[in-house]
Scaffold this active site. Structure first.
Site, PDB file in Angstrom:
ATOM      1  N   CYS A   2       0.845  -1.186   0.000  1.00 27.32           N
ATOM      2  CA  CYS A   2       0.000   0.000   0.000  1.00 27.32           C
ATOM      3  C   CYS A   2       0.882   1.237   0.000  1.00 27.32           C
ATOM      4  CB  CYS A   2      -0.951   0.108   1.187  1.00 27.32           C
ATOM      5  SG  CYS A   2      -2.096  -1.252   1.352  1.00 27.32           S
ATOM      6  N   TRP A  73      -3.116  -2.549  -1.492  1.00 27.81           N
ATOM      7  CA  TRP A  73      -2.929  -3.999  -1.643  1.00 27.81           C
ATOM      8  C   TRP A  73      -3.834  -4.629  -0.592  1.00 27.81           C
ATOM      9  CZ3 TRP A  73      -1.311  -8.151   1.332  1.00 27.81           C
ATOM     10  CH2 TRP A  73      -0.960  -9.308   0.632  1.00 27.81           C
ATOM     11  N   GLU A 480      15.940 -19.345  -5.512  1.00 27.92           N
ATOM     12  CA  GLU A 480      15.710 -17.978  -5.980  1.00 27.92           C
ATOM     13  C   GLU A 480      15.261 -17.982  -7.449  1.00 27.92           C
ATOM     14  OE1 GLU A 480      15.131 -15.240  -4.897  1.00 27.92           O
ATOM     15  OE2 GLU A 480      15.717 -13.729  -6.330  1.00 27.92           O
ATOM     16  N   LYS A 484      11.714 -16.515  -8.837  1.00 31.04           N
ATOM     17  CA  LYS A 484      11.587 -15.472  -9.864  1.00 31.04           C
ATOM     18  C   LYS A 484      10.650 -15.939 -10.962  1.00 31.04           C
ATOM     19  CE  LYS A 484      12.739 -12.826  -8.161  1.00 31.04           C
ATOM     20  NZ  LYS A 484      13.477 -12.430  -6.985  1.00 31.04           N
TER      21      LYS A 484
HETATM   22  C1  F6R Z   1      10.730 -11.787  -4.350  1.00 29.63           C
HETATM   23  C2  F6R Z   1      10.704 -10.729  -3.381  1.00 29.63           C
HETATM   24  C3  F6R Z   1      10.260 -11.039  -1.991  1.00 29.63           C
HETATM   25  C4  F6R Z   1      11.100 -10.231  -0.991  1.00 29.63           C
HETATM   26  C5  F6R Z   1      10.576 -10.426   0.431  1.00 29.63           C
HETATM   27  C6  F6R Z   1      11.425  -9.691   1.453  1.00 29.63           C
HETATM   28  O1  F6R Z   1      11.219 -11.365  -5.569  1.00 29.63           O
HETATM   29  O2  F6R Z   1      11.028  -9.626  -3.685  1.00 29.63           O
HETATM   30  O3  F6R Z   1      10.320 -12.395  -1.704  1.00 29.63           O
HETATM   31  O4  F6R Z   1      12.426 -10.643  -1.103  1.00 29.63           O
HETATM   32  O5  F6R Z   1       9.252  -9.990   0.526  1.00 29.63           O
HETATM   33  O6  F6R Z   1      11.467  -8.329   1.184  1.00 29.63           O
HETATM   34  P1  F6R Z   1      12.552  -7.392   1.823  1.00 29.63           P
HETATM   35  O7  F6R Z   1      13.872  -7.799   1.265  1.00 29.63           O
HETATM   36  O8  F6R Z   1      12.147  -6.017   1.444  1.00 29.63           O
HETATM   37  O9  F6R Z   1      12.517  -7.631   3.305  1.00 29.63           O
END
Ligand code: F6R
Length: 607
Positions: A2, A73, A480, A484
């Site tokens: 959001c 969201w 990973e 993706k």
């Molecule tokens: C996948 C992705 C998410 C983030 C996860 C953690 O491409 O981006 O899995 O890696 O939500 O987010 P951060 O790194 O912002 O804590």
């Protein structure tokens, strides 16, 4: 998750709010809305769907000196016009936008309805507007504070009241709010991305703080009405860093700018003479670090997978037992916190609720946490005992790419730093640092294969399922890679340790299920090659990501993507890049919304 924007000042608020919303669209994109205070009335417009739909619905002559806006969201209630923010009270004089979750929302709703309030949405957020309506303090700030004492949960919120001219009120608890300081105008947002075109002077609210924002300045108090002092910070990123430029998607930009991002992550941190890494923000002396007996990396999603790959690096270079755990699980299992364990929280946004929850759990129990964080000044960065900034630059695409590689670069620096305090020799340190410095050019070499990788990706577009396999750190790359592919192409992808194939998943290998194999030329090479043969024997198509010159893997695969050789401990960094390109090209070919995939949003600030 959001996005919030607010404005008060001499300019027309409407275009500023809409432009801010576009910049925050990556935070949530299922509905949007705007409320402005004109000379005579409060006007609210909302729409399910993307911001363009909201814009199309706005009256052309809508103009106002103050307003608030939101891109959503959905958590409570489907993405409909009614559930979109801003929410208004019964009088229609007060409007509010909210990020976070009101945990006692259902009970408050019932209470408000019984007291005669008409609630028009299914959201937890709307109760806040009605609670403020009922509050009896003298001014808007006081009413907001009074209402918030009734609330359990998290909020970043901004309130606009028709009867309180030249002012908006914001409050924060667990969901970021940042004030942008302008010249005779003030901005407020959930993310600096919405502010950078207007100002580089920002003020971050702390939890349980309420701000009264006028065009000429602002003041802040605690929820108990005690005044607080705030420091203004400078935003170092230029507005251009938040723009897509000539790239077709933010994800494309972020994949292709990895060489420069890695250079930034390394800058000023390499001491060639002594083979050591300088990490000024750790706030831990060599003596403190000598006492570390165990390391645990914590993160969610891709940050957790980076943690898994990073744990291999650290354990290998330091021989300190190291593992990674999803922060979302860790925080709720009443973990045992050991005094000689070093905890490392990984987060691109620095705002992920579960990772923040894990950090707080560790600190509550007396443990030490370092952050590996991208967003400067974010909550996780501020709440950790010390840390390493990734310096990857803003990551806007929902699917993380450059933050993943920069995390691994930072963890490699940490591993070298810790290793040099222990058994890693100066020459080993120098060799590893030199290998890190070669990474940007090596990543460029992989990116130069973009066309060829696109060709391989096209072969994935008509598949329903794919496997990703790897061993040790290669398994983290596989996780990973699968993440993706599934999140942006919507092709079902699963990752397995290659060694686990014959314990189950091999049953699903067939000519229609391709496997992406992470196959570095390391000490597990022969074993990995055998796994590949097992797949081939079941006529499963194989795309291998292997090292330059590896002819045996090339011969045993349908397609091969070759990456430059590095130090084996750094292979996971280079081997990730082709998986990003595979997912990206596949999603583009399938016509997916690459930057804003369905059901997802950047920065998961709710549990
Ligand atoms: C996948 C992705 C998410 C983030 C996860 C953690 O491409 O981006 O899995 O890696 O939500 O987010 P951060 O790194 O912002 O804590």
């Amino acid at each position: 998750m959001c996005g919030i924007v607010g404005y008060v000042g001499a300019q027309d608020a409407v275009p500023i709010l809409l432009e801010g919303l576009h910049r925050l669209e990556y935070r949530g994109y299922d509905s949007a809305g705007i409320a402005v205070r004109t000379k005579t009335a409060l006007k609210v417009h909302k729409s399910a769907g993307r911001i363009d739909r909201l814009e199309a619905k706005l009256p052309r002559r809508l103009k106002a000196p103050a307003g608030i806006a939101h891109t959503r969201w959905a958590t409570h209630g489907e993405p409909t016009d009614d559930n979109a923010h801003p929410h208004v009270d019964c009088t229609g004089d007060l409007a509010l936008v909210h990020n976070g979750i009101i945990e006692n929302g259902a009970a408050l709703r019932a209470e408000l309805a019984a007291a005669g309030h008409t609630l028009r949405s299914e959201t937890d957020s709307e109760v806040l507007a009605h609670l403020i309506e009922d509050a009896r303090a003298d001014d808007l700030e006081g009413r907001v504070r009074q209402a918030l004492t009734r609330v359990d949960g998290t909020y970043g919120l901004v309130v606009l009241d028709r009867n309180t001219p030249d002012r908006i009120v914001a409050a924060r608890n667990g969901s970021p709010v940042v004030i942008g300081v302008g010249d005779k105008e003030m901005f407020v947002a959930s993310d600096v991305a919405a502010l950078v075109r207007h100002t580089d002077r920002v003020v971050y609210l702390d939890d349980r703080e309420v701000a009264s924002i006028r065009s000429t300045g602002f003041s802040t108090t605690t929820l108990e009405a005690q005044p607080t002092q705030k420091n203004t910070s400078e935003v170092v990123q230029s507005a251009a860093a938040y723009e897509r430029g000539d790239h077709p998607h933010f994800m494309h930009k972020e994949i292709y700018e990895q060489p420069e991002a890695v250079e930034r992550a390394l800058r000023g941190r390499i001491d060639r003479e002594f083979g050591v890494a300088h990490l000024g923000g750790l706030n831990l002396s060599a003596r403190d670090l000598l006492d570390v007996r165990r390391i645990k990396l914590l993160g969610c999603g891709s940050a957790y997978y980076a943690g898994l790959a990073g744990a291999h690096m650290i354990e290998r270079l330091t021989r300190i037992p190291t593992d990674a755990e999803p922060a979302s699980e860790f925080r709720y299992r009443n973990p045992v916190i050991e005094k000689d364990t070093l905890y490392v929280a990984i987060s691109q946004s620095g705002e992920t609720a579960d990772t923040l929850g894990a950090v707080r759990e560790v600190r509550r129990k007396g443990g030490r946490v370092l952050g590996v964080v991208n967003a400067v000044g974010s909550t996780i960065a501020r709440e950790c005992d010390g840390g390493i900034y990734m310096h990857a630059g803003p990551e806007i695409a929902v699917a993380s790419t450059k933050a993943f590689t920069c995390t691994l670069v930072c963890v490699a620096l940490l591993a070298i730093h810790l290793g040099r305090i222990r058994d890693l020799s100066p020459s080993d340190g120098k060799r590893l640092l030199a290998a890190l410095e070669r990474l940007p050019d090596q990543i460029r070499e992989i990116l130069d294969q973009g066309e060829a990788i696109r060709g391989i990706a096209l072969g994935l577009t008509n598949r329903q399922n794919a496997f990703f396999i790897g061993r040790a750190a290669g398994y983290a790359v596989a996780l990973e890679g699968a993440q993706k592919l599934k999140e942006i192409s919507y092709i079902h992808a699963e990752a397995y340790p290659a060694s686990e194939l014959k314990h189950g998943p091999l049953a699903l290998v067939s000519p229609t299920t391709p496997t992406v194999a992470i196959l570095p030329d390391d000490d597990l090479y022969e074993k990995s090659l055998s796994s590949l043969e097992e797949i081939r024997a079941r006529r499963g198509p194989v795309i291998a990501i292997a090292h330059e010159g590896d002819e045996r893997t090339a011969a045993a695969s349908d397609d091969v993507i070759l990456v430059p050789r590095s130090e084996p401990v750094l292979d996971s960094i280079l081997m990730t890049v082709p998986t990003q390109l595979l997912a990206y090209e596949c999603a583009v070919a399938l016509g997916r919304d690459v930057d804003q995939p369905r059901n997802l949003a950047k920065s998961v600030t709710v549990e």
